[in-house]
Each structure stands twice: as structure tokens, then as C-alpha cells.
Design a protein around this motif. Structure first.
Motif, PDB file in Angstrom:
ATOM      1  N   VAL A 321       0.849  -1.191   0.000  1.00  0.00           N
ATOM      2  CA  VAL A 321       0.000   0.000   0.000  1.00  0.00           C
ATOM      3  C   VAL A 321       0.887   1.245   0.000  1.00  0.00           C
ATOM      4  CG1 VAL A 321      -1.763   1.296   1.273  1.00  0.00           C
ATOM      5  CG2 VAL A 321      -1.802  -1.218   1.275  1.00  0.00           C
ATOM      6  N   GLY A 322       0.478   2.291  -0.707  1.00  0.00           N
ATOM      7  CA  GLY A 322       1.214   3.553  -0.669  1.00  0.00           C
ATOM      8  C   GLY A 322       1.557   4.056  -2.052  1.00  0.00           C
ATOM      9  N   MET A 323       2.814   4.522  -2.199  1.00  0.00           N
ATOM     10  CA  MET A 323       3.278   5.080  -3.466  1.00  0.00           C
ATOM     11  C   MET A 323       4.493   4.311  -3.978  1.00  0.00           C
ATOM     12  SD  MET A 323       1.151   7.426  -4.179  1.00  0.00           S
ATOM     13  CE  MET A 323       1.978   8.359  -5.494  1.00  0.00           C
ATOM     14  N   PRO A 324       4.785   4.367  -5.300  1.00  0.00           N
ATOM     15  CA  PRO A 324       5.952   3.671  -5.845  1.00  0.00           C
ATOM     16  C   PRO A 324       7.224   4.035  -5.082  1.00  0.00           C
ATOM     17  CG  PRO A 324       4.587   4.484  -7.620  1.00  0.00           C
ATOM     18  CD  PRO A 324       4.004   5.042  -6.361  1.00  0.00           C
ATOM     19  N   THR A 325       8.064   3.045  -4.865  1.00  0.00           N
ATOM     20  CA  THR A 325       9.253   3.231  -4.038  1.00  0.00           C
ATOM     21  C   THR A 325      10.399   3.872  -4.822  1.00  0.00           C
ATOM     22  OG1 THR A 325       9.974   0.974  -4.531  1.00  0.00           O
ATOM     23  CG2 THR A 325       8.621   1.298  -2.547  1.00  0.00           C
ATOM     24  N   PHE A 326      11.516   4.092  -4.140  1.00  0.00           N
ATOM     25  CA  PHE A 326      12.632   4.879  -4.673  1.00  0.00           C
ATOM     26  C   PHE A 326      13.280   4.260  -5.908  1.00  0.00           C
ATOM     27  CE2 PHE A 326      17.109   6.171  -4.777  1.00  0.00           C
ATOM     28  CZ  PHE A 326      16.992   7.555  -4.702  1.00  0.00           C
ATOM     29  N   GLY A 327      13.499   2.940  -5.895  1.00  0.00           N
ATOM     30  CA  GLY A 327      14.099   2.268  -7.052  1.00  0.00           C
ATOM     31  C   GLY A 327      15.601   2.076  -6.964  1.00  0.00           C
ATOM     32  N   LYS A 328      16.093   1.572  -5.833  1.00  0.00           N
ATOM     33  CA  LYS A 328      17.516   1.244  -5.697  1.00  0.00           C
ATOM     34  C   LYS A 328      17.641  -0.271  -5.618  1.00  0.00           C
ATOM     35  CE  LYS A 328      21.682   2.001  -2.894  1.00  0.00           C
ATOM     36  NZ  LYS A 328      21.981   0.605  -2.525  1.00  0.00           N
ATOM     37  N   GLY A 329      17.992  -0.880  -6.743  1.00  0.00           N
ATOM     38  CA  GLY A 329      18.047  -2.329  -6.813  1.00  0.00           C
ATOM     39  C   GLY A 329      19.446  -2.877  -6.965  1.00  0.00           C
ATOM     40  N   ILE A 330      20.435  -2.189  -6.402  1.00  0.00           N
ATOM     41  CA  ILE A 330      21.829  -2.630  -6.504  1.00  0.00           C
ATOM     42  C   ILE A 330      22.431  -2.734  -5.109  1.00  0.00           C
ATOM     43  CG2 ILE A 330      22.340  -1.882  -8.847  1.00  0.00           C
ATOM     44  CD1 ILE A 330      23.192   0.792  -7.793  1.00  0.00           C
ATOM     45  N   VAL A 331      23.491  -3.539  -5.031  1.00  0.00           N
ATOM     46  CA  VAL A 331      24.102  -3.861  -3.744  1.00  0.00           C
ATOM     47  C   VAL A 331      25.558  -3.415  -3.742  1.00  0.00           C
ATOM     48  CG1 VAL A 331      24.655  -5.717  -2.115  1.00  0.00           C
ATOM     49  CG2 VAL A 331      22.575  -5.852  -3.521  1.00  0.00           C
ATOM     50  N   GLN A 332      25.981  -2.838  -2.637  1.00  0.00           N
ATOM     51  CA  GLN A 332      27.370  -2.399  -2.499  1.00  0.00           C
ATOM     52  C   GLN A 332      28.141  -3.326  -1.555  1.00  0.00           C
ATOM     53  OE1 GLN A 332      24.755   0.085  -2.404  1.00  0.00           O
ATOM     54  NE2 GLN A 332      25.267   0.126  -4.571  1.00  0.00           N
ATOM     55  N   ASP A 367       0.282  -2.476  -4.778  1.00  0.00           N
ATOM     56  CA  ASP A 367      -0.963  -3.101  -5.236  1.00  0.00           C
ATOM     57  C   ASP A 367      -2.123  -2.121  -5.083  1.00  0.00           C
ATOM     58  OD1 ASP A 367       0.077  -5.907  -5.614  1.00  0.00           O
ATOM     59  OD2 ASP A 367       0.546  -5.624  -3.494  1.00  0.00           O
ATOM     60  N   LEU A 368      -2.037  -1.305  -4.035  1.00  0.00           N
ATOM     61  CA  LEU A 368      -3.061  -0.302  -3.775  1.00  0.00           C
ATOM     62  C   LEU A 368      -2.366   1.046  -3.632  1.00  0.00           C
ATOM     63  CD1 LEU A 368      -6.010   0.375  -3.212  1.00  0.00           C
ATOM     64  CD2 LEU A 368      -5.631  -0.218  -0.806  1.00  0.00           C
ATOM     65  N   GLU A 369      -2.464   1.884  -4.675  1.00  0.00           N
ATOM     66  CA  GLU A 369      -1.757   3.163  -4.661  1.00  0.00           C
ATOM     67  C   GLU A 369      -2.580   4.210  -3.906  1.00  0.00           C
ATOM     68  OE1 GLU A 369      -0.124   6.229  -8.014  1.00  0.00           O
ATOM     69  OE2 GLU A 369       0.614   4.153  -8.097  1.00  0.00           O
ATOM     70  N   VAL A 370      -1.970   4.741  -2.840  1.00  0.00           N
ATOM     71  CA  VAL A 370      -2.624   5.756  -2.006  1.00  0.00           C
ATOM     72  C   VAL A 370      -1.579   6.806  -1.672  1.00  0.00           C
ATOM     73  CG1 VAL A 370      -3.889   6.228   0.129  1.00  0.00           C
ATOM     74  CG2 VAL A 370      -4.111   3.985  -0.993  1.00  0.00           C
ATOM     75  N   ASP A 371      -1.898   8.064  -1.903  1.00  0.00           N
ATOM     76  CA  ASP A 371      -0.965   9.142  -1.621  1.00  0.00           C
ATOM     77  C   ASP A 371      -1.445   9.944  -0.409  1.00  0.00           C
ATOM     78  OD1 ASP A 371       1.270  10.688  -1.891  1.00  0.00           O
ATOM     79  OD2 ASP A 371       0.698  11.599  -3.800  1.00  0.00           O
ATOM     80  N   LEU A 372      -0.527  10.738   0.139  1.00  0.00           N
ATOM     81  CA  LEU A 372      -0.854  11.667   1.214  1.00  0.00           C
ATOM     82  C   LEU A 372      -0.897  13.081   0.659  1.00  0.00           C
ATOM     83  CD1 LEU A 372       1.424  10.454   4.167  1.00  0.00           C
ATOM     84  CD2 LEU A 372      -1.022  10.009   3.848  1.00  0.00           C
ATOM     85  N   PRO A 373      -1.661  13.953   1.294  1.00  0.00           N
ATOM     86  CA  PRO A 373      -1.621  15.363   0.890  1.00  0.00           C
ATOM     87  C   PRO A 373      -0.203  15.909   0.999  1.00  0.00           C
ATOM     88  CG  PRO A 373      -3.446  14.959   2.393  1.00  0.00           C
ATOM     89  CD  PRO A 373      -2.619  13.711   2.377  1.00  0.00           C
TER      90      PRO A 373
END
Length: 406
Positions: A321-332, A367-373
Motif C-alpha cells: 500500500v502507498g506510493m511507488p518506491t525509490f528504485g535502488k536495486g543494486i548492492v554495495q 498493489d493499492l496506490e494511495v498518496d498523502l496530501p
């Protein structure tokens, strides 16, 4: 022009130092060839001529450079930083041993610092996601939603999260000057470092049945704290569970794998693929939590947060639930340099969700996109007005309906 020359010379000088060991090996091979005709492989010949050219640059700096040159240690540091910067990877970094120890302290549960949680930097600076209570940052008036744009006059544009954290880090009682942007206003504030003690996991029950766990970062003792939270909520007979990963910037792979192992039944958690193509698959082999689960995320949920969210989503173990995440799919991976005791953190692998997808640059789609003001987004998660928190209520409604709760 002088500044550009100085940067170039620093970079070249330190490459010489880094290459001297390789040069020595090459010369040893050279001198042990028999006869007058010595044939070096093309790669060794190129390496040797490069080292000779760089050695000439170093000597020219020593003999002819008009201004006072920095110490050799600073030349090495400048060049190493330059080499890492040339990778154009915001997550790779070079640390002196002192800088690395401060960085480690900043991600542990107790450390000397000012008491803020900062997110992945953007062109606006590094956003303060949370200001911990009873710390020098809260006493100085810093607020969640403020942006750090400079540290002691050094702009943070183009720096990584770790580099900014290292710049901010100070010993107990030492001050750091931060340039803060708050809305249209910019100002400087001096903040004195002190001892900060942080719990990464908080939990409680809603209406005696709905469990709630917030993980602020995957570091410190978070895995053990999560296990204790699950144990406590289970003993108190929770019937459904909401896990809040909003504003969680990530952390350590081992910690998120441990937490996923506690949460999920037998399944794949994540696959890590190295630059050579080798794969390591992390799996859960525990019973898991047998109640409906919802994970709340937002645009500041990154890295390890995305691993957990994707594992739950792909294994159909709950809803996101919420908004699309940041998108960091790499490992250091961080390794110590034997030559000078410094540390090099490099992107060495990428992670893939259980369904085989890479989320680097795209994030996890809820799965359920919900934003905050917009006006609520700068408020720390634990300070949000629960009655107005649409993301929380969407998650609560989902799990309660599945659990048959009113």
C-alpha cells in the motif's frame, strides 16, 4: 584553470602511487627475462609505459609546481575519490579509515551524531526524514522536511548518502554547520554532536487485534527487535499485521533477509547477481506469520525496504500500500585496502525480486496506490495525524477485512 590543473594533477599523482606495486611486479618480470631481447605482452607494456608517464607527472609536481602541493595522503584521497567519481555511480565511495568508522557508527543503533535520519539525496539536497527526540538536532530546531544543502560550506549536490553522513559526523561535543533549506527560506545552523540511541523497530496493537510494526532502517539490532515485536504481538493474539516502511532508506542485506525470514514462510526472498553473473539466492525456511499482512511504502522507501516489499508482493504473502518506491536495486560491497587501510565501497551486484524482476530505477509498484496530501509528506511517520493518514487506513482496512475484524 588552475583549479582544473590541480584536480588533474592530484588524480594523476595518486594513480602513480596506486600503480607502484603493479609496476614493481612488472619490472621484476622484465629484469628476469634472459638475453638482450625482452618481449613483454602488450598489456604489460602498456601498464609499464603508463606508470612511467605518471611517475614523470609526479616528479614534475614535486619539482615545478608553483603552489604548495598537498601532502601525499591527501593526493591519494583526492585521486581515489576522482577514480570512484568517474564511475558515475552515486552509491560507490572511498573512505579513509576514520571516515569509514564514522560511517559505521552512523548506521548502528547507538552512535555519536546529531540525531537525524536523511533520505537518498536529490538535486534539492538531502531531505531530513526524521528528527529524533531529545537530540541536538531537535534542540537546534531542525524539522522533518528540511533539506540539507551544505555541510560546513561544502555543497552536497552530487554526493552520496554515505558521503553526506560522513561530512555531518563529528565526535561527541563537536559542532557541524548545516545549511538548511526550508521552503523558500535558507539558513545556517550549528548543531553539536552527542550520543544518539535509536530503536529501529517500534510496535503496538490497534484495537487489541491489529498489529503495527514500523521499521525506520535495516541496521543496528533491527532484526532482533523485529523478532521480539512479532513474538509480543503474537502472544497478545494479533489477528492481522501492518508493517510501515515509509521513509526507510534501506540498510544491510543480512538484516532485511533475517526479517523476511521471520515474516515469510518457505519461499525465495531475493536473488543477488554479481558482475560476473554468479547468483546467490536467499530463501526463507521458517513458518512465517500466519495472519493477513500489509506493507506501507512511499517514494522514500529504498533498497532493503524494497527487497522486503517485493518479497511480500511476489510471494503473494500480503499487499503493498502507498506510493511507488525509490528504485535502488543494486548492492554495495565494502573492502579494506591493504595498502593504506582505507575502505572502498563499490556496487558489485544487483538484486532481483522472487519473480526475477529488477526494480533499479523503477521501484516497487504498490498493489493499492494511495498518496498523502503534500502538506503531510514532511511530517515524520510517527508524528502523522492517524485520522488523516490515508495510507495507514487503507492498509488497516485491507488486513482487518481479511481477518474478519470490524
Amino acid at each position: 584553470m588552475k583549479s582544473q590543473w590541480r584536480t588533474a594533477l592530484y588524480f594523476a599523482a595518486a594513480i602513480i602511487i596506486t600503480a607502484l606495486v603493479s609496476s614493481a611486479v612488472t619490472m621484476h618480470i622484465y629484469n628476469n627475462k634472459r638475453g638482450d631481447e625482452v618481449m613483454l605482452p602488450a598489456s604489460e607494456y602498456a601498464e609499464l609505459t603508463d606508470v612511467m608517464a605518471l611517475d614523470e607527472v609526479m616528479k614534475s609536481i614535486d619539482e615545478y609546481y608553483y603552489f604548495e602541493a598537498p601532502q601525499r595522503e591527501q593526493l591519494v584521497k583526492s585521486a581515489a575519490n576522482g577514480m570512484v567519481a568517474s564511475l558515475n555511480d552515486p552509491y560507490s565511495a572511498y573512505f579513509t579509515d576514520e571516515e569509514y568508522q564514522r560511517y559505521l557508527s552512523s548506521i548502528n543503533g547507538a552512535y555519536d551524531g546529531i540525531g537525524v535520519l536523511i533520505g537518498q539525496p536529490t538535486e534539492d539536497g538531502a531531505e531530513i526524514l526524521d528528527v529524533y527526540e531529545d537530540t541536538s538536532a531537535s534542540e537546534a530546531g531542525l524539522l522533518a522536511g528540511d533539506f540539507i544543502v551544505a555541510v560546513d560550506g561544502t555543497g552536497v549536490s552530487g554526493l552520496t548518502l554515505e558521503e553526506i553522513s560522513t561530512l555531518i559526523a563529528r565526535g561527541n561535543g563537536e559542532a557541524v554547520k548545516l545549511t538548511i533549506k526550508r521552503g523558500e527560506e535558507s539558513f545556517d545552523v550549528d548543531v553539536v554532536s552527542g550520543t544518539v540511541n535509536i530503536k529501529r523497530v517500534e510496535h503496538f496493537l490497534y484495537n487489541h487485534h491489529t498489529g503495527y510494526i514500523r521499521i525506520s532502517m535495516f541496521s543496528g539490532n533491527c532484526a532482533e527487535e523485529f523478532r521480539e515485536a512479532i513474538k509480543d504481538l503474537t502472544e497478545r493474539r494479533m489477528t492481522c499485521l501492518v508493517i510501515d516502511l515509509r521513509n526507510n532508506p534501506g540498510g544491510l542485506l543480512k538484516d532485511v533477509v533475517s526479517i523476511a525470514d521471520t515474516l515469510l514462510g518457505e519461499c525465495t526472498i531475493v536473488t543477488v547477481r554479481s558482475n560476473g553473473g554468479e547468483e546467490e539466492v536467499y530463501t526463507s525456511n521458517k513458518k512465517g506469520v500466519s495472519v493477513p499482512v500489509a506493507i506501507i511504502v512511499n517514494e522514500n522507501s529504498a533498497s532493503a525496504s524494497e527487497i522486503l516489499a517485493a518479497a511480500v508482493q511476489d510471494n503473494e504473502a500480503g499487499i503493498i500500500v502507498g506510493m511507488p518506491t525509490f528504485g535502488k536495486g543494486i548492492v554495495q560491497t565494502t573492502r579494506r585496502l591493504e595498502s593504506n587501510g582505507a575502505w572502498l565501497k563499490l556496487t558489485t551486484s544487483a538484486y532481483y525480486t522472487p519473480s526475477g524482476k529488477s526494480i533499479n530505477g523503477t521501484g516497487v509498484t504498490p498493489d493499492l496506490e494511495v498518496d498523502l496530501p503534500e502538506e503531510m509528506k514532511s511530517t515524520p511517520i510517527d508524528k502523522l495525524d492517524q485520522e488523516q493518514d490515508a495510507q495507514l487506513w487503507a492498509a488497516l482496512d485491507y488486513v482487518r477485512e481479511l481477518a474478519g475484524e470490524d
